[in-house]
Enzyme design. Structure first.
Site, PDB file in Angstrom:
ATOM      1  CB  CYS A 114      -0.897   0.086   1.166  1.00  0.00           C
ATOM      2  SG  CYS A 114      -2.056  -1.372   1.018  1.00  0.00           S
ATOM      3  CG  HIS A 251      -3.312   3.899   1.934  1.00  0.00           C
ATOM      4  ND1 HIS A 251      -3.673   3.244   0.639  1.00  0.00           N
ATOM      5  CD2 HIS A 251      -3.313   2.877   2.670  1.00  0.00           C
ATOM      6  CE1 HIS A 251      -4.000   2.055   0.691  1.00  0.00           C
ATOM      7  NE2 HIS A 251      -3.724   1.492   1.990  1.00  0.00           N
ATOM      8  CG  ASN A 281      -6.573  -0.671   1.025  1.00  0.00           C
ATOM      9  OD1 ASN A 281      -5.693   0.140   0.003  1.00  0.00           O
ATOM     10  ND2 ASN A 281      -5.892  -1.241   2.095  1.00  0.00           N
TER      11      ASN A 281
END
Length: 324
Positions: A114, A251, A281
């Protein structure tokens, strides 16, 4: 001659197929209320048909090139952040180069889960500062649907597929431009936490993949602390305060983490870009997707000071301060 990196192009791609929380609740022990309360997620996009990591990356990259007014002849380098490639090799970046008809320069992938886009931003920025490239395509493209255990409600509800891209271009640094573009990127990794978030094996287009494993509470705890620290690190180095920030582009992992970061920076919710409710996500794609949306809808404008941050497996995390 000294150069800085300016973000001049933005693009994104989300798969056509949308899976809502309600649809997920028909196949796994969960509910729309349970997911929204804990994550803020309402839906996610999942690849189907001929969509792939490469096709999404190429589509997002083409949008970014079009936004920047650049052609394939102008691109010197391609960096793709992904941990869910279509093939072990060649790289997704090489496939994007092929798809877009880019004939010169070089292309490679990086893998930092990520945090991949932030790590890639540092790589691309250094190529420009060192004079190795004038225009760099930086792409985050992920197909997490390949590595999810769709019977595990702790993980399968959290992720989606997608790609986001930016074009970084060189600008000569003068007295009037010294505070433009990417002011700095700050990266960290602590391998002692590697077992908190991991995947054994390599994802595959055939569907033969190992599954993502995550200790959610521990990752959440580290995310809030480490992201706050790395943002404060960046602000301190550049002698900036919370009041100098126009936008936080975080994020998109969990709405509670996003809201918590906004509060720590004393930013009202309308100055924090959040897409997690619609995208879930998307790992390395989440920051460029959010950035693309906010630039295109007019919220983020040229001259704004932006802070981006992300944390992923490794654990790896980082932040960047950018004057658009």
């Amino acid at each position: 001659m000294a150069y800085c990196s300016r973000l001049v192009g933005f693009g994104g791609y989300l798969p056509e197929k949308i899976v809502t929380n309600q649809e997920l609740s028909q196949s796994v022990d969960t509910s729309d209320e349970w997911i929204r309360e804990r994550t803020g997620i309402k839906q996610r996009h999942i690849i189907s048909g001929n969509e792939s990591c490469n096709s999404m990356a190429a589509a997002a990259a083409q949008q970014a090139m079009d936004y920047a007014g650049l052609s394939s002849d102008d691109i010197d380098a391609i960096v793709v952040a992904t941990c869910t490639p279509d093939q072990a090799f060649p790289t997704t970046a090489a496939r994007v180069q092929q798809t877009l008809g880019i004939k010169k320069g070089f292309a490679f992938d990086i893998s930092s889960a990520c945090a991949g886009f932030v790590f890639g931003l540092s790589v691309a920025d250094n190529f420009i500062r060192n004079g190795q490239a004038k225009n760099v395509l930086l792409i985050g493209s992920e197909v997490y649907s390949r590595i999810l255990d769709w019977s595990d409600r702790r993980t399968c509800v959290l992720f989606g597929d997608g790609a986001g891209a930016v074009v970084l271009s060189a600008e000569e640094v003068t007295n009037t431009t010294s505070q433009n573009g990417i002011l700095g990127v700050y990266l960290h990794t602590d391998g002692q936490y590697s077992d908190l978030l991991y995947v054994d094996g390599v994802p595959s287009k055939t569907g033969d993949a190992c599954f993502l494993k995550m200790h959610g509470k521990e990752v959440f705890r580290h995310a809030v602390t480490k992201l706050s620290e790395v943002v404060e690190e960046a602000l301190t180095i550049h002698h900036l305060t919370h009041d100098d920030i126009d936008w936080l582009v975080p994020h998109q992992a969990n709405l509670r983490i996003i809201s918590g970061m906004g509060k720590k920076l004393n930013l009202p919710a309308d100055r924090v870009i959040a897409t997690v409710d619609r995208h879930a996500n998307t790992s390395a794609a989440s920051v460029p997707l959010a950035l693309n949306e906010a630039v295109r809808d007019g919220r983020i404008k040229k001259g704004d000071l932006i802070v981006i941050e992300a944390l992923g497996g490794g654990l790896s995390w980082g932040s960047s301060i950018i004057r658009l």
